[in-house]
Design an enzyme around this catalytic site. Sequence first.
Site, PDB file in Angstrom:
ATOM      1  CB  ILE B  17      -0.976  -0.016   1.210  1.00  0.00           C
ATOM      2  CG1 ILE B  17      -1.924   1.191   1.220  1.00  0.00           C
ATOM      3  CG2 ILE B  17      -0.218  -0.035   2.528  1.00  0.00           C
ATOM      4  CD1 ILE B  17      -3.078   1.070   0.290  1.00  0.00           C
ATOM      5  CE  LYS B 102      -8.501   0.147   6.275  1.00  0.00           C
ATOM      6  NZ  LYS B 102      -8.137  -0.957   5.340  1.00  0.00           N
TER       7      LYS B 102
END
Lengths: 360, 360
Positions: B17, B102
């Site tokens: 990511i 998150k």
Amino acid sequence: MSAESPIRFGILGCAEIARKISRAITLAPNATLYAVGSRSIDKATAFARANNFPPNARIYGSYDALLDDPDVDAVYVPLPTSLHIQWAVVAAQKKKHILLEKPVALNVAEFDRIVEACESNGVQLMDGTMWMHHPRTAKMCEFLSDANRFGQLKTIHTCFTFAADPDFLKNDIRVKPDLDAHGALGDAGWYCIRAILWANNYELPKTVVALRGPILNEAGVILSCGASLHWEDGKVGTFHCSFLSSLTMDITAIGTKGTLHASGFIIPHREKEASFSVASETGFDEFVTSWVPPPSDHIVTTDLPQEALMVTEFSSLVGIVKSGSTPEKKWPILSRKTQLVLDAVKASIKKGFDPIPIEY
Amino acid sequence: MSAESPIRFGILGCAEIARKISRAITLAPNATLYAVGSRSIDKATAFARANNFPPNARIYGSYDALLDDPDVDAVYVPLPTSLHIQWAVVAAQKKKHILLEKPVALNVAEFDRIVEACESNGVQLMDGTMWMHHPRTAKMCEFLSDANRFGQLKTIHTCFTFAADPDFLKNDIRVKPDLDAHGALGDAGWYCIRAILWANNYELPKTVVALRGPILNEAGVILSCGASLHWEDGKVGTFHCSFLSSLTMDITAIGTKGTLHASGFIIPHREKEASFSVASETGFDEFVTSWVPPPSDHIVTTDLPQEALMVTEFSSLVGIVKSGSTPEKKWPILSRKTQLVLDAVKASIKKGFDPIPIEY
């Protein structure tokens, strides 16, 4: 069927929904409006005039009189749910084929008595779940049945809500415990439940659990509720139905390989075309900022609206029975499964949101 | 900000990511890639080379070394959830502003320690919920806030599912109890919960109940689950998240007067445009065969992808803090509320699907 005479329909009662079905009977190539019966002959006369009944249509001042007419082949029964058991059984005994408005009964035990009356009198029974007959539904079913594009169903969510006005919420039969006792669950949730079963190839769930927080009116009739349906293999279906929110009719079915979404799946946005979207084996681009491939939209057109296709299918089955075959059992089986789940949702609400096991 | 120097980012770790966010930092007009740290200097070097870091970027062989660099303004923390508490607290103590991936923590108590460290060190904290920063989200929020077009929210359903491959299901950090212990609930359900809160103007539900039938792996990590959120006034939100079904990111919010639907609400189908549809005060035509008016589709374009807009917003807040203001508290409050609901879903699963009260 084209060489045969059309199926002659009698309409039992002058409910608002009967206007839609009267139009559908007019549109269906193998059906004809033949009679209407109401407890008020004036209402019946006005109904026939307002709904393009042929000039020689029979107007009856009672349901019994209509059912006694030997030339009525089939009846459409839009009466309040609590009256279904009485009038569907009488209609069957009078050898009338029955297109029965949903929800079909107050509970599955009552529905079984209707089915028994139909079977012992050799008449066709079908419920009025119109969207089942839209060609979009067949196209969506093709996608859900495709092991390569959709895979196995894992989860499905459906909803049907509409914003009833204050008069409806006070006076409509659908909020009266002695008339349509299922409220929003019967009027809207019925379709959600049917859609979940449909996407599951009609395999019943193992358990049904109502969601907490249903909204009931003072008489205890459901105005808004939801539930989850659970299968042995972990599949989950959820739905929400309500009289208290803006018009929405959505289905989202997610499989191992593909996803189906349709808006307006119960009543299409437009009469002659309906859309759905699918995604299949979709992933992301290198930086996870877009879908490859993106979902695709599909439009299905139809010359006849879905309710006319329903009447056509029903009339075709009636024609087959009239020519000597036994009635098609598929449709009452689907009604019964839907009613079983509906009953379980009510039972779960009553038992404080306990899971209710489903047994066919 | 344009006259100021761009915010200098350090990337803590070389997670997949982090590639997306490195690109976003490059795209953001007020941010710049400045450093990357990994436990392996070789990995850090390769990462910097593969992700367009400037030639003079700092490459560190440990997280500590990166955090000790006084020229790093802010860090992006894509580490496994279980490591957030340790490294976010150290980063705050080293006066680094924190863009935290998150789910933010293993539980709200851990997150509170992160917030406390950020507050006492005067640094900005924001979580990596990218879709919040897409201009489509602002447009959808406008609709949901419109008393005339949408009315009051009554129910909302969100889902985020994707079909993880066998290698992911065996080896990814998101299925390891000692790394990303929340599994699909943290990775996918986080967004669903946030969206439900977002549509409720961030009012927390009164209770949260997990749906029955979550699927866990052998180590007890959630691969698929759902829950319902309940507010005092009868509002209901439901969501479903899963690693086991086809890619789907849907939101349907239904109010008293209008309905919002978006597909791909978490990551849009296309990088530079995103759509949603709304229906408002919709009803039926005379025969209830079509919608009047039908729902309308809306397309929102954006030059910068949502993750670059997130970095821009975060960097702008950091710039404000650097010029002497206190950090913006909104973002950690949203993270905390999301984490509270996430914790409640896990607690409900643990307690046999009991309702869990939510207290802020």
